[in-house]
Every structure is written in structure tokens, then in C-alpha cells.
Enzyme design. Structure first.
Site, PDB file in Angstrom:
ATOM      1  N   GLU A  97       0.829  -1.202   0.000  1.00 43.61           N
ATOM      2  CA  GLU A  97       0.000   0.000   0.000  1.00 43.61           C
ATOM      3  C   GLU A  97       0.869   1.260   0.000  1.00 43.61           C
ATOM      4  O   GLU A  97       1.928   1.285   0.629  1.00 43.61           O
ATOM      5  CB  GLU A  97      -0.903   0.013   1.235  1.00 43.61           C
ATOM      6  CG  GLU A  97      -1.973  -1.063   1.232  1.00 43.61           C
ATOM      7  CD  GLU A  97      -2.934  -0.921   2.402  1.00 43.61           C
ATOM      8  OE1 GLU A  97      -2.513  -0.404   3.456  1.00 43.61           O
ATOM      9  OE2 GLU A  97      -4.111  -1.313   2.247  1.00 43.61           O
ATOM     10  N   HIS A  98       0.410   2.281  -0.697  1.00 50.11           N
ATOM     11  CA  HIS A  98       1.024   3.606  -0.623  1.00 50.11           C
ATOM     12  C   HIS A  98       0.190   4.462   0.337  1.00 50.11           C
ATOM     13  O   HIS A  98      -1.032   4.304   0.411  1.00 50.11           O
ATOM     14  CB  HIS A  98       1.064   4.272  -1.997  1.00 50.11           C
ATOM     15  CG  HIS A  98       1.993   3.597  -2.956  1.00 50.11           C
ATOM     16  ND1 HIS A  98       3.058   4.243  -3.531  1.00 50.11           N
ATOM     17  CD2 HIS A  98       2.010   2.325  -3.450  1.00 50.11           C
ATOM     18  CE1 HIS A  98       3.698   3.410  -4.337  1.00 50.11           C
ATOM     19  NE2 HIS A  98       3.076   2.237  -4.304  1.00 50.11           N
ATOM     20  N   ASP A  99       0.853   5.353   1.049  1.00 53.10           N
ATOM     21  CA  ASP A  99       0.147   6.230   1.992  1.00 53.10           C
ATOM     22  C   ASP A  99      -0.319   7.484   1.251  1.00 53.10           C
ATOM     23  O   ASP A  99       0.450   8.420   1.030  1.00 53.10           O
ATOM     24  CB  ASP A  99       1.064   6.595   3.157  1.00 53.10           C
ATOM     25  CG  ASP A  99       0.325   7.310   4.273  1.00 53.10           C
ATOM     26  OD1 ASP A  99      -0.826   7.738   4.048  1.00 53.10           O
ATOM     27  OD2 ASP A  99       0.903   7.461   5.357  1.00 53.10           O
ATOM     28  N   THR A 105       2.616  10.094  -3.069  1.00 51.60           N
ATOM     29  CA  THR A 105       2.531   8.640  -2.928  1.00 51.60           C
ATOM     30  C   THR A 105       3.724   7.958  -3.590  1.00 51.60           C
ATOM     31  O   THR A 105       3.797   6.727  -3.614  1.00 51.60           O
ATOM     32  CB  THR A 105       1.241   8.103  -3.575  1.00 51.60           C
ATOM     33  OG1 THR A 105       1.237   8.447  -4.978  1.00 51.60           O
ATOM     34  CG2 THR A 105       0.016   8.683  -2.905  1.00 51.60           C
TER      35      THR A 105
END
Length: 227
Positions: A97-99, A105
Site C-alpha cells: 500500500e502507498h500512503d 505517494t
């Protein structure tokens, strides 16, 4: 059988294994009879007895239990896969997952390749949420299972689905995002199958009771198997 073009880097082979053309096995244990297809990469993982990894897969920091298999072009990251799971082609399970709450991102926040982040910077954990499949799960082709999702025993995920919710035992979920459309059996049968846990049986017991697996289960059939 290990093909001469395959690469083994600190691999632990527990028995007769099959590693095909240009496959790479890095810091990974392959249990008895496990196979890895052409051009697949298996890194920092444990691959159970008679698990079959098809061609062009990438398995990363994952545990895949006995008799499960994948189709070609599938990716499994930081996930736990149970026994006798059927994972079709083009499936992604547990991708990072990217924040999106941060300014960017982009991967330079955690990837040293770009040489943009300070040496002492502690990157966020892209794999912090668990991703887990139970036993006897079937994932249809081109489906994506997001991080943080648990798919319980006997569940079925229809082709081209995106799963962002937990899926209960013996349910069928389809769509983008996936929704539960039905259950494979009634509550009583599901409860009995969960108690039976046939996926823990020995090879001999499965062979000797093959007829049980090829028919629609009844309460009487399952209780008989418990004796």
C-alpha cells in the site's frame, strides 16, 4: 529436478523439488514435492508440500501451505495462504500500500533507488496490514486481494473481483468491489465442514475417501467422516 538455468540463493530444498527454466529461489524453503515454474521468483518465503507455483509468478515474504497452487502471472506479497487453495492466473494478493495521506505517494519515500530520502529516515510499512487466505479457497482469474483482507475457509472469489472486505467461510463473493452473493452450503453444513477440517487429513485418508469429495455434502456424509 533443478533446471540448469534456475538460480538458487540460500534456498532450502526439503526433498524432491522441481524448479524450472530461469526461475529464482532466494532465501526460501521448498517443502517436499513443491515446484516453481518458468521465470518465477520466490523470495524470503516458505512453500509447502506439493505446492505448485506456475510460470511468471512473484512470491515475496509469504507462506503457502501444502497442495495449494497458483496460475501464471500471479503476485503474492507478505501473505499467508492456507492448504488446498486454488489461485488462478493473473491474481494479486497482498500488494503493498502507498500512503495517500502524505504529500506524495511516490516510492522515493521508502525506496533507496532514487537517493532522495535521508539515510536515517524510517519509511512507513507498506505491508503492515495482514493478508490471509484460509484453506480450500478458490480465487478466480485476474482478481485482486487487498492488504488487510482475510478470506476464510472454503470461500470462492469470482473472476475479475477486487476484494477489500473480509470474506466469511464458504461464501461466494464477486465484483469490484466484491460483494457476497451467496453461500455454498447452509449454516449446518458449513459448521460441520469447519469442524471436519479435511484439509488436515493425510494423503492416505484423502485417497481412501475420494468419493466423499466428489459429491454434494450432506450432514450424514460429514458426520460419517468424523467417526
Amino acid at each position: 529436478m533443478i533446471d540448469k538455468t534456475a538460480t538458487l540463493e540460500n534456498a532450502n530444498l526439503d526433498g524432491d523439488n522441481y524448479v524450472y527454466k530461469f526461475a529464482r529461489i532466494r532465501e526460501t524453503t521448498l517443502k517436499e514435492g513443491a515446484s516453481v515454474g518458468d521465470f518465477s521468483k520466490v523470495d524470503y518465503s516458505c512453500i509447502g508440500e506439493k505446492v505448485r507455483i506456475d510460470r511468471f509468478n512473484h512470491i515475496y515474504k509469504s507462506n503457502i501451505d501444502r497442495y495449494s497452487y497458483t496460475g501464471m502471472n500471479s503476485v503474492i506479497m507478505c501473505s499467508t495462504i492456507g492448504k488446498f487453495c486454488s489461485i488462478s492466473w493473473g491474481v494479486t494478493i497482498g500488494g503493498a500500500e502507498h500512503d495517500y495521506k502524505k504529500v506524495t505517494t511516490h516510492s522515493f519515500l521508502y525506496n533507496d533507488f532514487y537517493n532522495l530520502k535521508p539515510n536515517d529516515y524510517i519509511a512507513y510499512d507498506r505491508f503492515s496490514k495482514k493478508c490471509e487466505l484460509g484453506n480450500d479457497v478458490w480465487i478466480g482469474c485476474n482478481s485482486t486481494i487487498l492488504r488487510g483482507v482475510k478470506i476464510s475457509n472454503g470461500a470462492v472469489i469470482g473472476a475479475n473481483s477486487l476484494v477489500n472486505i473480509d470474506i466469511p467461510s464458504y461464501s461466494i463473493a464477486v465484483g469490484n468491489p466484491a460483494k457476497i452473493v451467496k453461500f455454498r452450503f447452509n449454516d449446518e453444513i458449513i459448521e460441520l465442514l469447519e469442524k471436519l477440517q479435511w484439509w488436515n487429513w493425510s494423503e492416505e485418508k484423502i485417497r481412501n475417501n475420494f468419493s466423499f469429495f466428489e459429491k454434494i455434502p450432506t450432514k450424514e456424509d460429514i458426520i460419517l467422516m468424523m467417526e
